[in-house]
Design a protein around this motif. Sequence first.
Motif, mmCIF file in Angstrom:
data_model
loop_
_atom_site.group_PDB
_atom_site.id
_atom_site.type_symbol
_atom_site.label_atom_id
_atom_site.label_comp_id
_atom_site.label_asym_id
_atom_site.label_seq_id
_atom_site.Cartn_x
_atom_site.Cartn_y
_atom_site.Cartn_z
ATOM 1 N N TYR A 168 -32.208 8.648 -61.929
ATOM 2 C CA TYR A 168 -31.442 9.813 -61.486
ATOM 3 C C TYR A 168 -32.244 10.574 -60.436
ATOM 4 O O TYR A 168 -32.994 11.509 -60.767
ATOM 5 C CB TYR A 168 -31.116 10.722 -62.674
ATOM 6 C CG TYR A 168 -30.249 10.068 -63.721
ATOM 7 C CD1 TYR A 168 -28.858 10.158 -63.667
ATOM 8 C CD2 TYR A 168 -30.822 9.322 -64.754
ATOM 9 C CE1 TYR A 168 -28.056 9.548 -64.621
ATOM 10 C CE2 TYR A 168 -30.031 8.707 -65.713
ATOM 11 C CZ TYR A 168 -28.651 8.821 -65.646
ATOM 12 O OH TYR A 168 -27.869 8.216 -66.589
ATOM 13 N N PRO A 169 -32.106 10.199 -59.161
ATOM 14 C CA PRO A 169 -32.911 10.835 -58.103
ATOM 15 C C PRO A 169 -32.670 12.337 -57.955
ATOM 16 O O PRO A 169 -33.527 13.047 -57.421
ATOM 17 C CB PRO A 169 -32.493 10.077 -56.837
ATOM 18 C CG PRO A 169 -31.209 9.398 -57.176
ATOM 19 C CD PRO A 169 -31.239 9.132 -58.643
ATOM 20 N N ALA A 170 -31.536 12.827 -58.450
ATOM 21 C CA ALA A 170 -31.254 14.262 -58.352
ATOM 22 C C ALA A 170 -31.954 15.062 -59.448
ATOM 23 O O ALA A 170 -31.946 16.297 -59.427
ATOM 24 C CB ALA A 170 -29.748 14.519 -58.408
ATOM 25 N N LEU A 171 -32.568 14.351 -60.406
ATOM 26 C CA LEU A 171 -33.400 15.014 -61.406
ATOM 27 C C LEU A 171 -34.843 14.978 -60.901
ATOM 28 O O LEU A 171 -35.429 13.910 -60.749
ATOM 29 C CB LEU A 171 -33.301 14.299 -62.758
ATOM 30 C CG LEU A 171 -32.011 14.519 -63.551
ATOM 31 C CD1 LEU A 171 -31.959 13.577 -64.745
ATOM 32 C CD2 LEU A 171 -31.908 15.976 -64.020
ATOM 33 N N VAL A 172 -35.401 16.122 -60.627
ATOM 34 C CA VAL A 172 -36.719 16.209 -59.996
ATOM 35 C C VAL A 172 -37.745 16.753 -60.987
ATOM 36 O O VAL A 172 -37.571 17.857 -61.530
ATOM 37 C CB VAL A 172 -36.671 17.120 -58.751
ATOM 38 C CG1 VAL A 172 -38.049 17.221 -58.115
ATOM 39 C CG2 VAL A 172 -35.644 16.597 -57.755
ATOM 40 N N LYS A 173 -38.786 15.987 -61.234
ATOM 41 C CA LYS A 173 -39.851 16.437 -62.133
ATOM 42 C C LYS A 173 -40.761 17.401 -61.376
ATOM 43 O O LYS A 173 -41.445 17.031 -60.432
ATOM 44 C CB LYS A 173 -40.644 15.239 -62.648
ATOM 45 C CG LYS A 173 -41.674 15.598 -63.695
ATOM 46 C CD LYS A 173 -42.316 14.323 -64.252
ATOM 47 C CE LYS A 173 -43.375 14.625 -65.283
ATOM 48 N NZ LYS A 173 -43.965 13.377 -65.843
ATOM 49 N N ALA A 174 -40.764 18.659 -61.833
ATOM 50 C CA ALA A 174 -41.499 19.709 -61.109
ATOM 51 C C ALA A 174 -42.911 19.907 -61.643
ATOM 52 O O ALA A 174 -43.753 20.494 -60.961
ATOM 53 C CB ALA A 174 -40.724 21.022 -61.187
ATOM 54 N N GLY A 175 -43.176 19.423 -62.842
ATOM 55 C CA GLY A 175 -44.506 19.614 -63.406
ATOM 56 C C GLY A 175 -44.646 18.969 -64.764
ATOM 57 O O GLY A 175 -43.657 18.584 -65.391
ATOM 58 N N SER A 176 -45.877 18.829 -65.222
ATOM 59 C CA SER A 176 -46.166 18.230 -66.521
ATOM 60 C C SER A 176 -47.442 18.853 -67.071
ATOM 61 O O SER A 176 -48.386 19.122 -66.322
ATOM 62 C CB SER A 176 -46.339 16.715 -66.389
ATOM 63 O OG SER A 176 -46.694 16.133 -67.620
ATOM 64 N N GLU A 177 -47.466 19.082 -68.377
ATOM 65 C CA GLU A 177 -48.661 19.640 -69.031
ATOM 66 C C GLU A 177 -48.914 18.896 -70.344
ATOM 67 O O GLU A 177 -47.973 18.498 -71.040
ATOM 68 C CB GLU A 177 -48.480 21.125 -69.332
ATOM 69 C CG GLU A 177 -48.513 22.028 -68.108
ATOM 70 C CD GLU A 177 -49.921 22.300 -67.602
ATOM 71 O OE1 GLU A 177 -50.892 21.821 -68.232
ATOM 72 O OE2 GLU A 177 -50.045 23.004 -66.579
ATOM 73 N N VAL A 178 -50.185 18.707 -70.669
ATOM 74 C CA VAL A 178 -50.574 18.113 -71.943
ATOM 75 C C VAL A 178 -50.613 19.216 -72.995
ATOM 76 O O VAL A 178 -51.287 20.230 -72.816
ATOM 77 C CB VAL A 178 -51.959 17.434 -71.826
ATOM 78 C CG1 VAL A 178 -52.452 16.973 -73.190
ATOM 79 C CG2 VAL A 178 -51.894 16.268 -70.850
ATOM 80 N N ALA A 179 -49.894 19.012 -74.107
ATOM 81 C CA ALA A 179 -49.853 20.027 -75.167
ATOM 82 C C ALA A 179 -50.218 19.451 -76.536
ATOM 83 O O ALA A 179 -50.021 20.111 -77.561
ATOM 84 C CB ALA A 179 -48.488 20.707 -75.206
ATOM 85 N N ASN A 180 -50.736 18.234 -76.558
ATOM 86 C CA ASN A 180 -51.382 17.661 -77.756
ATOM 87 C C ASN A 180 -50.532 17.669 -79.028
ATOM 88 O O ASN A 180 -51.064 17.831 -80.128
ATOM 89 C CB ASN A 180 -52.707 18.362 -78.028
ATOM 90 C CG ASN A 180 -53.740 18.102 -76.954
ATOM 91 O OD1 ASN A 180 -53.540 17.259 -76.088
ATOM 92 N ND2 ASN A 180 -54.848 18.819 -76.989
ATOM 93 N N TRP A 181 -49.222 17.534 -78.892
ATOM 94 C CA TRP A 181 -48.278 17.512 -80.027
ATOM 95 C C TRP A 181 -48.170 18.865 -80.728
ATOM 96 O O TRP A 181 -47.554 18.962 -81.787
ATOM 97 C CB TRP A 181 -48.679 16.471 -81.090
ATOM 98 C CG TRP A 181 -48.963 15.066 -80.666
ATOM 99 C CD1 TRP A 181 -50.077 14.345 -80.953
ATOM 100 C CD2 TRP A 181 -48.097 14.175 -79.950
ATOM 101 N NE1 TRP A 181 -49.980 13.063 -80.461
ATOM 102 C CE2 TRP A 181 -48.771 12.926 -79.831
ATOM 103 C CE3 TRP A 181 -46.824 14.299 -79.390
ATOM 104 C CZ2 TRP A 181 -48.226 11.833 -79.181
ATOM 105 C CZ3 TRP A 181 -46.272 13.192 -78.739
ATOM 106 C CH2 TRP A 181 -46.972 11.986 -78.640
ATOM 107 N N ASP A 182 -48.730 19.927 -80.200
ATOM 108 C CA ASP A 182 -48.903 21.190 -80.913
ATOM 109 C C ASP A 182 -47.902 22.257 -80.447
ATOM 110 O O ASP A 182 -47.694 22.441 -79.247
ATOM 111 C CB ASP A 182 -50.339 21.683 -80.692
ATOM 112 C CG ASP A 182 -50.635 22.958 -81.441
ATOM 113 O OD1 ASP A 182 -50.827 22.894 -82.661
ATOM 114 O OD2 ASP A 182 -50.675 24.023 -80.793
#
Length: 241
Positions: A168-182
Amino acid sequence: LITPFIASAALAQGKGLMTIIVNDPANPYWFTEGNVSKATAEKLGYTAVVGAHTGDTNTESKLIDTAITNKSVAIILDPANASGSIGAVQRAIAAKIPVILVNAEINKEGLAKAQLVSNNAQGAAMGAQEWVKHMKGQKGKYVELFGLPSDNNAATRSNGYKTVLGQYPALVKAGSEVANWDRTLGHNKMQSLLQANPDITGVISGNDEMALGAIAALKKAGKLKDVVVGGFDGSPDAVAA
């Protein structure tokens, strides 16, 4: 009820002592994992004790050593680290104690009697497909909350999401963060992601605890009604949310 890891050889009655080691019982998934394993072992005639390493390989190592000292007939282990748990598993096997891994794997074959895991790639793909249905017009900016990197499940689930969302090219991933399952980390990382990307319309998370943290942060920011949140596990709190 999960109890502190207190055991002695004297506890080994009936068929013997079964040692069960989970990650963090504060997480409902691991809480249930320990409870069900203990109840099932006892139903089969074993004495069972449950311990928790909370993702720390040193704690895990001590729990394994205690299981060896107490002459456990078997160890059921949700490993702390795909690579870092190998040595502890090797020690148990050298002591002729079979090890069965649950939920997560280690990066060495031929040690454990079995590695019992769900199909995380398939589950993530199915979750992503459902999440996409709720994203208006299958478009918009979204962010991802990533699980503990030392757990192979984190990358497997993220890759499962990617196989679907990449279509889905119209869905744009703007960021990602590691949250360790918490949950708490999920809340804090979601706040940071919101500050950097106030116009997101979606969040996809590697598990429910991080998703619930994201929901709390979105509520606090008054943005929850405009953002679709996806999780993984089906915990009671997540279902209620």
